[in-house]
Write an enzyme that holds these catalytic residues in place. Structure first.
Site, PDB file in Angstrom:
ATOM      1  CD  GLU B 267      -4.689  22.560 -15.865  1.00  0.00           C
ATOM      2  OE1 GLU B 267      -3.522  22.717 -15.477  1.00  0.00           O
ATOM      3  OE2 GLU B 267      -5.549  21.910 -15.220  1.00  0.00           O
ATOM      4  CD  GLU B 297      -5.112  24.139  -7.692  1.00  0.00           C
ATOM      5  OE1 GLU B 297      -4.134  23.631  -8.282  1.00  0.00           O
ATOM      6  OE2 GLU B 297      -6.287  24.003  -8.082  1.00  0.00           O
TER       7      GLU B 297
END
Lengths: 500, 500
Positions: B267, B297
């Site tokens: 994250e 991503e």
């Protein structure tokens, strides 16, 4: 409500949206005070400003006046008609003032508030004077414009923003009465307390986690619904969010649990009011909202001052306090806690003041802000006028402006006309509590065993569930049989502080 | 930008407001997952829906098309012109689909997602089938309408929402290549790992506070700015908020710190991307936003897979881990942690999958969702098709649908066209990291001593600061000299897992 179609229904949809956006702002404010990292401040400011502008655009849409007129011709039933009147009031406040004045004032307030932080720290009134002068100038301009549009005196136009429908001519006699009553009472209480054995104070440390757990335990006893709310930490305690998700905050001092604990119960009173406001179809309508700051403060002070500082509640709380911190001894006996929680002194600082002196701090501010708005007091003369007033009302003179006219954020942030609601709320709390306990005999025994169900039930029925259907005075009249007076408050103080 | 007046400037103001409202929604989503009491769910749903409707109204205002046309005639410079193209894209997506279809689909997705929670628990595909059928029906209808409006194939019209500009014809050969390459690689890796000494696993408990402190320590090493962000806890970890105030979450298991720790670093990669996006005047413009889910991503996987699962980083992290938990022994040596963090197995569950098998899980989903959108696979046949695909690609058959086609929320919540971005992101991460470490020799030594400054500096310049100026492929071409290919990813896997 069979006629409530067309224009009124359209207005309902618009005000519903406005209320939802208000709730969004409430969560953003809470997050800003409790969670937000410092670096997010500018972006958050822009988010809040954008929500304000959007709301203002919705509220002042060009067709709004026509819709309000058309709805007025629709023959509405009681609640919708009252709701429409509240819509009119919001619209009138929003449209009265030109957008450029709103913006200029908003900027002046931000600037002044920032400068105040430093000026207070340095006790430097001269540094803040030009900023405050500008805030006062723009606020007086706004007050005059609103006064003309709403048919009010300028000070009342400001007061009306915080306490809808209230007027200075109603406040003056009440405050004059208290200003006469309280100084001799204070003298007598101080004499009485001086004659008592010395206080034994709790000795920390009191771990933050234990304080928070105790706070939650007592909040739950007072009827707070943790499925619809939270307790967190912020620098300045407040109650935010909304009726479906209410968030209260506190600040912990490991050396002293007593202030935070009573602060939590104070905010719990605010929260219970929000949690008890009318449900659908009135939720998210003006009539479903809390009825101004005086009623709101009455609910927090009723829980804190009337219920939780009572000997009965402290009998219930004392063993829980001892258990929470694993302590014992005279400082943690109910009677000693009661003495601590009703200790009176001639202090300089409003937010630290006790129940007896607090109104005197408020009366001072009310008189000064009225004189400022009327143009009878030049802002440059504020420090002197403040100190004179403190001497007259409280018998003490602040050593500097930090402990004097620089102590509160309100004026420096543009909140002029707000102060009286604190003391009006205290009076309202006393009057409501006296009637409630008389009408419902289960309330006092409930408080004594930590069960606020009877009290909260009475408040739900007589205060919370009415939302903004009635003015504060009508609400009080319906609940207690009389409009606001000083009687119950004076009786409460004499009973609690002089055993009379 | 000298010509960027008039219509374009008006559009900038509107999209600025849209972006600010998007940021408000981001904080409300974060609060919903991290802070909100359960009872606030309905009110929060209404707040988010109101923000969506307001944004949709702004984006589809009647004069928007004229403004976009007029701005196109203003002879804009490079960035404003690219920004205008992105505005057009957002407007086209928003206006393509009739409002009643949007609403019907949104409701069907909510209903299906709710039903899915129970169906997954009970492994009961039959129970979810009618709901999923409705979601698929409405999503195909939406895809066809968007496809016609945007001049795309229906699947591409869905994909384009998550990965702007990408097309299935670009993905097919890449995924076919991986579907051929990975199974024999997997076989070889499993054989190699089976021959190694048994793993020594960390033994808890690992207190949550210590895990959080360690996570923050490593986030800071990776370049996370705690003045502009937070780490908290939620059931499903995510990265939310926005570039001025970015919030990541994790979930702690006292029995195992390793998953949460790597999740936090994953994250953190997302967060670093947001924190590095262009500042004013591009902040709050479409061009200043992240460039779709594949690029996002790539940034999380670059930090997690490329940097933080490397032997060099684990050498740095191992002593901090031992110190954080006060532990020692073989389980906490860097090499054992490396073996644990690169352990490969034929599993059923995507979110638990390792770097080698993860793409096979994604390829399965991609092929199935393409067939569903094309009408080649009936939803009723999904469980069988899923299990066939698992056998073909991974060599295992799920024991039930809970471990099979019911495991992921995506389709049941209407997110069709999203899955490929996970593996495209993994490939992009490998390609960017290979180029970055080649171009900037300080990166690898930096990672080895826990200093990500050189890596983050390279990413800022070559990825983050471009916002949405370029398509993902253009971005990659500029940063690495080539559009996306499987080469770097394959080389990375062979090097890391076979020492080749």
């Amino acid at each position: 409500m069979s006629n409530a179609a067309g224009a009124y229904k359209a207005l309902e949809r618009r005000f519903h949206r406005l209320s939802v956006l208000g709730g969004v702002g409430g969560i953003l404010h809470w997050d800003q005070s409790v969670m937000m990292p410092d670096g997010g401040a500018e972006a958050r400011g822009e988010q809040l400003a954008t929500l304000s502008v959007l709301s203002h655009e919705l509220l002042t849409a060009p067709d709004m006046a026509d819709l309000l007129d058309a709805a007025g011709a629709e023959g509405l039933a009681d609640w919708p008609a009252a709701n429409l009147a509240l819509m009119r009031r919001q619209h009138a406040h929003a449209t009265a003032v030109p957008a450029d004045l709103v913006e200029a004032r908003s900027k002046a307030c931000s600037k002044c508030e920032m400068a105040w932080r430093t000026a207070r720290k340095n006790s430097d009134f001269a540094a803040i004077l030009p900023h405050l002068r500008e805030v006062v100038r723009l606020t007086r301009e706004m007050a005059e414009i609103k006064a003309a549009a709403l048919g009010l005196d300028p000070y009342d136009a400001l007061l009306d923003q915080y306490d809808p429908g209230n007027r200075a001519e109603r406040i003056d006699p009440v405050f004059d009465d208290l200003a006469t009553f309280l100084p001799p009472l204070l003298e007598a209480v101080l004499e009485r307390q001086a004659a008592e054995a010395p206080l034994v104070l709790p000795q920390g440390p009191f771990p933050v986690d234990s304080q928070a757990a105790l706070g939650r335990r007592l909040m739950a006893a007072a009827g707070f619904d943790f499925n619809r709310g939270r307790l967190d930490v912020s620098l300045h305690p407040f109650c935010g969010g909304g009726p479906d998700d209410i968030r209260i905050t506190t600040r912990y001092d490991e050396g002293d649990f007593t202030q935070s604990l009573m602060g939590v119960l104070h905010e719990t009173g605010h929260a219970l009011y929000e949690l008890g406001l009318p449900e659908a179809p009135w939720r998210h309508q003006p009539i479903g909202e809390a009825r101004g700051m005086t009623v709101h403060e009455s609910q927090s002070l009723l829980v804190e001052m009337q219920a939780c500082r009572s000997p009965a509640f402290l009998e219930f709380a004392a063993p829980l306090i001892r258990e929470a911190f694993g302590v014992s001894g005279p400082a943690y006996e109910a009677d000693m806690l009661r003495r601590l929680y009703t200790r009176v002194e001639r202090g300089f600082i409003r937010v630290d003041a006790d129940e007896v002196t607090y109104p005197l701090h408020v009366i001072l501010r009310y008189r000064l802000e009225r004189a400022i708005v009327a143009g009878d007091l030049d802002v440059a003369d504020l420090p002197g006028a403040w100190n004179d007033g403190m001497r007259d009302l409280l018998g003490v003179t602040p050593p500097d402006d930090r402990m004097g006219c620089l102590q509160d954020i309100h004026w420096y942030d543009g909140a002029i006309g707000y102060f009286p609601t604190y003391t009006l709320g205290a009076m309202m709390a006393a009057q409501l509590f006296a009637s409630a306990t008389e009408q419902q005999p289960d309330i006092l025994p409930g408080i004594a065993r930590g069960d606020f169900t009877p009290l909260v039930g009475w408040l739900r029925t007589n205060v919370h569930a009415h939302g903004s259907r009635y003015s504060a005075d009508e609400l009080l009249d319906r609940a207690t049989g009389a409009p606001l007076s000083t009687a119950a408050f004076k009786a409460h103080l004499q009973r609690r502080y002089l055993g009379a």
